[in-house]
Design an enzyme around this catalytic site. Structure first.
Site, mmCIF file in Angstrom:
data_model
loop_
_atom_site.group_PDB
_atom_site.id
_atom_site.type_symbol
_atom_site.label_atom_id
_atom_site.label_comp_id
_atom_site.label_asym_id
_atom_site.label_seq_id
_atom_site.Cartn_x
_atom_site.Cartn_y
_atom_site.Cartn_z
ATOM 1 C CG HIS A 1 -18.123 35.601 4.465
ATOM 2 N ND1 HIS A 1 -18.055 34.997 5.368
ATOM 3 C CD2 HIS A 1 -16.937 35.216 3.549
ATOM 4 C CE1 HIS A 1 -17.034 34.069 5.496
ATOM 5 N NE2 HIS A 1 -16.495 34.039 4.348
ATOM 6 C CD GLU A 2 -15.128 36.539 0.265
ATOM 7 O OE1 GLU A 2 -13.969 36.615 0.950
ATOM 8 O OE2 GLU A 2 -15.840 35.542 0.221
ATOM 9 C CG HIS B 1 -4.868 40.928 6.689
ATOM 10 N ND1 HIS B 1 -4.613 41.384 5.318
ATOM 11 C CD2 HIS B 1 -3.657 40.895 7.256
ATOM 12 C CE1 HIS B 1 -3.337 41.110 5.156
ATOM 13 N NE2 HIS B 1 -2.684 40.880 6.292
#
Length: 223
Positions: A95-96, A103
């Site tokens: 998820h991170e 980004h």
């Protein structure tokens, strides 16, 4: 009275959501993924597969302290996620990484969130005190200004929702397509990610209802 009741119910819902995410994470932390990947290994594979070889992964202390730092372009994983090979660990880690991929591709909602942050960081620091001071001293223009600042914080939380859901969707897709998990493990991944997303929904709901309550009180005092 009805608005106050809604705020209280939303606050209770928020507490329940936090309890649920901790319980779900704890449950699936005890279930090893069949491929034996640690959170770090899953995150590293996902980063490399998306051309993010230069994005490091760092362990941090605490539980559920995992986050992606867009300023330093670093994925930080809590120690239980970084080192363990559970369903919960790989779910949170990926998820991170989903945020890191957002980004890279300039995901619009993430870009908007980053641009809003400096303003919201300032506004959220003073917003709680301005309505209070306005009501106490009778300066209702100050209350109105506080509501404007608080609205910025609420808008930030609402923008955060699609950012979080998109990161989870990216994580689940990659984890299945690239074989980080088996098909029978997808249910556990969904449980972990959905529980985490629920906390953001609850927080946004509480803030939105509190904003509506302040607006209602403000308009009532002006009449």
């Amino acid at each position: 009275m009805g608005m106050y009741l809604l705020v209280i119910i939303a606050f209770i819902f928020s507490l329940w959501a936090q309890f649920r995410v901790k319980g779900t994470f704890s449950k699936w932390s005890k279930v090893a993924n069949l491929n034996g990947l640690t959170g770090y290994e899953a995150a590293r594979r996902m980063l490399d597969a998306n051309g993010l070889h230069d994005v490091p992964i760092e362990p941090v202390r605490g539980t559920l302290s995992d986050h992606y730092d867009p300023i330093h372009r670093v994925v930080r994983l809590s120690e239980p996620v970084y080192y363990e090979s559970s369903i919960a660990a790989v779910s949170v880690a990926c998820h991170e990484v989903g945020h890191a991929i957002q980004h890279k591709v300039s995901y619009p909602m993430l870009t908007l969130r980053h641009r809003m942050f400096p303003v919201v960081n300032f506004a959220s620091g003073i917003a709680p005190f301005m309505p209070m001071a306005g009501f106490i001293f009778g300066y209702f223009n100050l209350v109105g200004l506080g509501i404007i600042f608080f609205s910025a914080a609420v808008a930030f939380q609402l923008v955060t929702l699609p950012v979080e859901f998109n990161a989870s969707n990216r994580a689940r897709q990659v984890m299945v397509e690239q074989g980080y998990i088996r098909n029978e493990e997808e249910r556990g991944v969904a449980k972990v990610l959905n529980a985490a997303a629920l906390t953001y929904v609850a927080a946004a709901l509480v803030s939105l209802l509190e904003l509506l309550r302040l607006i209602t009180v403000f308009l009532g005092n002006r009449d």
